[in-house]
Design a protein around this motif. Structure first.
Motif, PDB file in Angstrom:
ATOM      1  N   GLU A 229      -3.294  79.933 -41.381  1.00 40.26           N
ATOM      2  CA  GLU A 229      -4.077  79.069 -40.992  1.00 40.26           C
ATOM      3  C   GLU A 229      -2.894  77.969 -40.036  1.00 40.26           C
ATOM      4  O   GLU A 229      -1.767  77.975 -40.049  1.00 40.26           O
ATOM      5  N   ILE A 230      -3.915  77.209 -39.100  1.00 40.29           N
ATOM      6  CA  ILE A 230      -3.069  76.078 -38.348  1.00 40.29           C
ATOM      7  C   ILE A 230      -3.812  74.769 -38.785  1.00 40.29           C
ATOM      8  O   ILE A 230      -5.071  74.978 -38.899  1.00 40.29           O
ATOM      9  N   LEU A 231      -3.075  73.742 -38.994  1.00 39.57           N
ATOM     10  CA  LEU A 231      -3.689  72.535 -39.053  1.00 39.57           C
ATOM     11  C   LEU A 231      -2.693  71.616 -38.638  1.00 39.57           C
ATOM     12  O   LEU A 231      -1.711  71.257 -38.725  1.00 39.57           O
ATOM     13  N   ILE A 232      -3.618  70.593 -37.768  1.00 39.19           N
ATOM     14  CA  ILE A 232      -2.669  69.703 -36.980  1.00 39.19           C
ATOM     15  C   ILE A 232      -3.463  68.469 -37.079  1.00 39.19           C
ATOM     16  O   ILE A 232      -4.660  68.530 -36.768  1.00 39.19           O
ATOM     17  N   HIS A 233      -2.794  67.368 -37.646  1.00 37.87           N
ATOM     18  CA  HIS A 233      -3.595  66.031 -37.649  1.00 37.87           C
ATOM     19  C   HIS A 233      -3.310  65.084 -36.566  1.00 37.87           C
ATOM     20  O   HIS A 233      -2.097  64.939 -36.106  1.00 37.87           O
ATOM     21  N   MET A 234      -3.963  65.097 -35.543  1.00 36.33           N
ATOM     22  CA  MET A 234      -3.809  64.004 -34.292  1.00 36.33           C
ATOM     23  C   MET A 234      -4.242  62.746 -34.762  1.00 36.33           C
ATOM     24  O   MET A 234      -5.319  62.402 -35.175  1.00 36.33           O
ATOM     25  N   ARG A 235      -3.411  61.781 -34.416  1.00 37.40           N
ATOM     26  CA  ARG A 235      -3.385  60.164 -34.934  1.00 37.40           C
ATOM     27  C   ARG A 235      -3.914  59.607 -33.400  1.00 37.40           C
ATOM     28  O   ARG A 235      -2.848  59.808 -32.567  1.00 37.40           O
ATOM     29  N   ASP A 236      -5.041  58.928 -33.331  1.00 39.38           N
ATOM     30  CA  ASP A 236      -5.486  58.638 -31.944  1.00 39.38           C
ATOM     31  C   ASP A 236      -4.763  56.959 -31.849  1.00 39.38           C
ATOM     32  O   ASP A 236      -4.246  56.758 -32.737  1.00 39.38           O
ATOM     33  N   PRO A 237      -4.767  56.521 -30.668  1.00 34.36           N
ATOM     34  CA  PRO A 237      -4.165  55.077 -30.523  1.00 34.36           C
ATOM     35  C   PRO A 237      -4.767  53.967 -31.360  1.00 34.36           C
ATOM     36  O   PRO A 237      -3.867  53.212 -31.860  1.00 34.36           O
ATOM     37  N   GLU A 238      -5.874  54.162 -31.889  1.00 34.41           N
ATOM     38  CA  GLU A 238      -6.378  53.276 -32.969  1.00 34.41           C
ATOM     39  C   GLU A 238      -5.939  53.465 -34.313  1.00 34.41           C
ATOM     40  O   GLU A 238      -6.260  52.991 -35.161  1.00 34.41           O
ATOM     41  N   GLY A 239      -5.249  54.479 -34.606  1.00 37.44           N
ATOM     42  CA  GLY A 239      -4.811  54.780 -35.967  1.00 37.44           C
ATOM     43  C   GLY A 239      -5.609  55.986 -36.555  1.00 37.44           C
ATOM     44  O   GLY A 239      -5.181  56.525 -37.735  1.00 37.44           O
ATOM     45  N   GLY A 240      -6.750  56.315 -35.949  1.00 42.31           N
ATOM     46  CA  GLY A 240      -7.512  57.285 -36.648  1.00 42.31           C
ATOM     47  C   GLY A 240      -7.169  58.749 -36.757  1.00 42.31           C
ATOM     48  O   GLY A 240      -6.335  59.013 -35.745  1.00 42.31           O
TER      49      GLY A 240
ATOM     50  N   ASN B 194      -7.700  62.613 -36.368  1.00 42.45           N
ATOM     51  CA  ASN B 194      -8.720  63.740 -36.033  1.00 42.45           C
ATOM     52  C   ASN B 194      -8.084  65.357 -36.288  1.00 42.45           C
ATOM     53  O   ASN B 194      -6.961  65.466 -35.484  1.00 42.45           O
ATOM     54  N   PRO B 195      -8.523  65.621 -37.370  1.00 47.12           N
ATOM     55  CA  PRO B 195      -7.924  67.101 -37.724  1.00 47.12           C
ATOM     56  C   PRO B 195      -8.456  68.106 -36.899  1.00 47.12           C
ATOM     57  O   PRO B 195      -9.443  68.318 -36.525  1.00 47.12           O
ATOM     58  N   MET B 196      -7.530  69.134 -36.626  1.00 48.95           N
ATOM     59  CA  MET B 196      -7.863  70.188 -36.129  1.00 48.95           C
ATOM     60  C   MET B 196      -7.236  71.581 -36.760  1.00 48.95           C
ATOM     61  O   MET B 196      -6.118  71.485 -37.012  1.00 48.95           O
ATOM     62  N   ASN B 197      -8.158  72.289 -37.090  1.00 52.52           N
ATOM     63  CA  ASN B 197      -7.642  73.271 -37.773  1.00 52.52           C
ATOM     64  C   ASN B 197      -8.143  74.800 -37.412  1.00 52.52           C
ATOM     65  O   ASN B 197      -9.273  74.393 -36.544  1.00 52.52           O
TER      66      ASN B 197
ATOM     67  N   ILE C  61     -13.438  72.234 -34.994  1.00 49.34           N
ATOM     68  CA  ILE C  61     -13.003  70.888 -34.729  1.00 49.34           C
ATOM     69  C   ILE C  61     -14.439  70.288 -35.402  1.00 49.34           C
ATOM     70  O   ILE C  61     -15.430  70.843 -35.219  1.00 49.34           O
ATOM     71  N   ALA C  62     -14.209  69.644 -36.315  1.00 48.68           N
ATOM     72  CA  ALA C  62     -15.729  69.000 -36.975  1.00 48.68           C
ATOM     73  C   ALA C  62     -15.369  67.235 -37.028  1.00 48.68           C
ATOM     74  O   ALA C  62     -14.072  66.700 -37.106  1.00 48.68           O
ATOM     75  N   PHE C  63     -16.343  66.494 -36.532  1.00 50.10           N
ATOM     76  CA  PHE C  63     -16.353  65.054 -36.545  1.00 50.10           C
ATOM     77  C   PHE C  63     -17.351  64.583 -37.242  1.00 50.10           C
ATOM     78  O   PHE C  63     -18.456  65.114 -37.543  1.00 50.10           O
ATOM     79  N   GLU C  64     -17.042  63.459 -38.103  1.00 51.03           N
ATOM     80  CA  GLU C  64     -18.150  62.645 -38.771  1.00 51.03           C
ATOM     81  C   GLU C  64     -18.923  61.736 -38.054  1.00 51.03           C
ATOM     82  O   GLU C  64     -18.281  61.099 -37.303  1.00 51.03           O
ATOM     83  N   MET C  65     -20.349  61.967 -37.935  1.00 56.11           N
ATOM     84  CA  MET C  65     -21.044  61.307 -37.144  1.00 56.11           C
ATOM     85  C   MET C  65     -22.419  60.777 -38.074  1.00 56.11           C
ATOM     86  O   MET C  65     -23.129  61.901 -38.296  1.00 56.11           O
ATOM     87  N   ASP C  66     -22.674  59.682 -38.380  1.00 54.28           N
ATOM     88  CA  ASP C  66     -23.729  59.408 -39.300  1.00 54.28           C
ATOM     89  C   ASP C  66     -24.071  60.075 -40.391  1.00 54.28           C
ATOM     90  O   ASP C  66     -25.039  60.644 -40.662  1.00 54.28           O
ATOM     91  N   GLY C  67     -22.995  60.456 -41.088  1.00 56.57           N
ATOM     92  CA  GLY C  67     -22.668  61.135 -42.390  1.00 56.57           C
ATOM     93  C   GLY C  67     -23.188  62.561 -42.182  1.00 56.57           C
ATOM     94  O   GLY C  67     -23.221  63.642 -43.310  1.00 56.57           O
TER      95      GLY C  67
END
Length: 156
Positions: free
Chosen positions: A58-69, A71-74, A92-98
């Motif tokens: 497995e590869i898992l990288i958490h990217m922190r964006d400039p606003e502090g959020g 963004n996981p990439m696995n 890649i998965a993003f949370e959008m409206d639940g």
């Protein structure tokens, strides 16, 4: 209900010549401490980087964006040829409206020995992309270009 047809995404191919021997460039992709120094577009950091460098690992990288959020990439490594090639599927998965729309991208990294330099080729082929992530995948080349700019700068 009509289903949105996935566009025909082309394979993205980026090439860079790095001012470092191949073994050092290989280490930059395989040592979590080094990967965390350059991974992600401009303004992003990688506070978490876990690499199990073997087929099925497995590869898992958490990217922190400039606003502090975060963004996981696995993903899952598919093929490893020491000093020559790394292939992994990136999820890649993003949370959008639940909802968690997702994308799967196959990434192939090729390392070509050029003596004191290394030619690096990054290939990214979208395999499956949920409609909500079409814009993210269409912007993938810009993100990878910035990421490779950061990697290139390490060896400048």
């Amino acid at each position: 209900m009509n289903e949105i047809k996935q566009p025909e995404f082309k394979e993205m191919i980026l090439t860079r010549t790095l001012n470092a021997p191949r073994d050092l460039v290989w280490k930059a992709w395989t040592d979590p401490n080094m990967v965390s120094q350059w991974w992600g577009p401009h303004g992003f950091t990688a506070p978490l980087c876990q690499l199990d460098l073997r087929p099925g690992g497995e590869i898992l990288i958490h990217m922190r964006d400039p606003e502090g959020g975060i963004n996981p990439m696995n993903g899952t490594y598919k093929e490893i040829v020491a000093l020559e090639k790394i292939v992994f599927s990136s999820y890649i998965a993003f949370e959008m409206d639940g909802k968690k729309p997702a994308a799967e991208i196959q990434i192939t990294i090729l390392f070509v020995d050029k003596g004191s330099q290394t030619e690096l080729q990054v290939r990214a082929l979208p395999i499956k992309v949920d409609p909500e992530l079409y814009p993210a995948v269409e912007g993938m080349e810009e993100g990878w270009t910035q990421t490779l700019d950061k990697l290139t700068a390490i060896f400048a």
